[in-house]
Design an enzyme around this catalytic site. Structure first.
Site, PDB file in Angstrom:
ATOM      1  CG  HIS A 196      -5.829  -1.966   9.055  1.00  0.00           C
ATOM      2  ND1 HIS A 196      -6.013  -0.711   9.729  1.00  0.00           N
ATOM      3  CD2 HIS A 196      -4.547  -2.149   8.935  1.00  0.00           C
ATOM      4  CE1 HIS A 196      -4.886  -0.362   9.779  1.00  0.00           C
ATOM      5  NE2 HIS A 196      -3.716  -1.173   9.512  1.00  0.00           N
ATOM      6  CG  ASP A 220      -0.233  -0.365   2.654  1.00  0.00           C
ATOM      7  OD1 ASP A 220       0.758  -0.496   2.676  1.00  0.00           O
ATOM      8  OD2 ASP A 220      -0.922  -0.686   3.459  1.00  0.00           O
ATOM      9  CG  ASN A 223      -8.828  -1.276  12.210  1.00  0.00           C
ATOM     10  OD1 ASN A 223      -7.843  -1.957  11.851  1.00  0.00           O
ATOM     11  ND2 ASN A 223      -9.282  -0.241  11.636  1.00  0.00           N
ATOM     12  CD  GLU A 240      -8.847   1.105   8.153  1.00  0.00           C
ATOM     13  OE1 GLU A 240      -8.678   0.315   8.824  1.00  0.00           O
ATOM     14  OE2 GLU A 240      -8.178   2.323   8.491  1.00  0.00           O
TER      15      GLU A 240
HETATM   16  C1  GLP Z   1      -0.569   0.352   8.933  1.00  0.00           C
HETATM   17  C2  GLP Z   1      -0.319  -0.350   7.639  1.00  0.00           C
HETATM   18  C3  GLP Z   1      -0.238  -1.840   7.661  1.00  0.00           C
HETATM   19  C4  GLP Z   1       0.399  -2.254   9.232  1.00  0.00           C
HETATM   20  C5  GLP Z   1      -0.669  -1.983  10.124  1.00  0.00           C
HETATM   21  C6  GLP Z   1       0.079  -1.893  11.624  1.00  0.00           C
HETATM   22  O1  GLP Z   1      -1.403   1.297   8.658  1.00  0.00           O
HETATM   23  N1  GLP Z   1      -1.106  -0.018   6.427  1.00  0.00           N
HETATM   24  O2  GLP Z   1       0.334  -2.578   6.667  1.00  0.00           O
HETATM   25  O3  GLP Z   1       0.554  -3.740   9.253  1.00  0.00           O
HETATM   26  O4  GLP Z   1      -0.983  -0.414   9.934  1.00  0.00           O
HETATM   27  O5  GLP Z   1       1.199  -1.195  11.655  1.00  0.00           O
HETATM   28  P1  GLP Z   1       2.206  -1.111  12.814  1.00  0.00           P
HETATM   29  O6  GLP Z   1       2.959  -2.341  12.476  1.00  0.00           O
HETATM   30  O7  GLP Z   1       2.960   0.011  13.002  1.00  0.00           O
HETATM   31  O8  GLP Z   1       1.435  -1.455  14.187  1.00  0.00           O
END
Ligand code: GLP
Length: 261
Positions: A138, A67, A136, A143
């Site tokens: 995702h 992404d 959440n 989402e």
């Molecule tokens: C982000 C990314 C995800 C990631 C998630 C968790 O927004 N788009 O790919 O896995 O949220 O992030 P983190 O690893 O910083 O907890």
């Protein structure tokens, strides 16, 4: 799902790196699906170490990131392209032309989504897709309630995701509210997926993903239907699982060829 509980995030990231390295050694022109966020940073450091000290060769590898924020150019410090260059690409012998991150600044974002899907197909599909997990539930930026069969698309970020990632931006209002992300259907077509989730903030999402119903309300739960999904946890993120002792039992009784460590 293959659930592996490690004692801490450090060990979890090293294991994740071993799984990816195994794919690259067995298939030098592997196609890797990559993720950003705080979770995989340590995993990328381990891949860099393997490249430097063990000669892990990325010269024929192709990558596709999950992404990118809409509106952030590659040189923006919070863009995912910048993240990948800084944490991995500039430290290994990968050809940057073979690294793909959705273009969040594309004039025609929907055309970019279609093109991204076509590029993945043209590369022969993704051999192993790395994933993190939002609080959440995702995956990528899919989402809750997004279609389980979605393809690369534009998503509006939830308020929770904006709050969770605000620290990285310093200010929530400075954050883009939209992202280009592989869809859940895109992710599900990877031949193998490896999801990492660590720490107490992920307990609830981990419970819903592994032991809750397969439902769009928890996008990560789609992986229950994936034939080769590995979930790597630490003690903290696994704390709410009903069947934790079963996952440990399974891990202790694997045959040699079923192990990654
Ligand atoms: C982000 C990314 C995800 C990631 C998630 C968790 O927004 N788009 O790919 O896995 O949220 O992030 P983190 O690893 O910083 O907890």
């Amino acid at each position: 799902m293959e659930v592996i509980i490690q004692s801490n995030a450090e060990d979890g990231c090293v294991l994740g790196a071993k799984i990816i390295a195994k794919t690259v050694r067995e298939k030098p022109d592997a196609v890797l699906g990559l993720a950003t966020g705080r979770t995989p940073e340590r995993l990328y450091r381990e891949l860099v170490r393997m490249h430097r000290e063990e000669g892990l060769d990325f010269s024929r590898v192709t990558t596709f990131n999950l992404d990118e924020y809409v509106g952030l150019p590659p040189e923006h410090r919070q863009s995912y392209r910048y993240f990948m260059n800084e944490h991995l690409f500039r430290h290994i012998n990968i050809d940057l032309a073979n690294t793909h991150v959705p273009a969040g600044t594309a004039q025609d974002l929907q055309a970019e989504c279609r093109d991204y899907e076509e590029r993945i197909t043209a590369a022969g599909g993704i051999d192993v897709q790395l994933l993190g997990l939002g609080r959440n539930g995702h995956i990528g930026f899919n989402e809750p309630t997004g279609s389980l069969r979605s393809r690369t698309w534009i998503k509006i970020l939830s308020e929770q995701t904006l709050n969770d990632n605000a620290a990285v931006f310093g200010d929530r209002d400075a954050m883009p509210r939209h992202a280009v992300t592989m869809g859940i259907g895109t992710i599900m077509e990877a031949r193998q997926v490896v999801l990492l989730a660590f720490g107490p903030a992920k307990v609830r999402a981990v419970m819903e993903m592994i032991e809750g119903p397969l439902s769009a309300i928890c996008p990560g739960s789609a992986l229950q239907a994936h034939p080769r999904a590995i979930v790597v946890l630490d003690e903290a993120s696994a704390a709410g699982l009903r069947y934790a002792s079963h996952y440990r039992w399974v891990d202790q009784n694997k045959l040699a060829w079923q192990r990654y460590d």
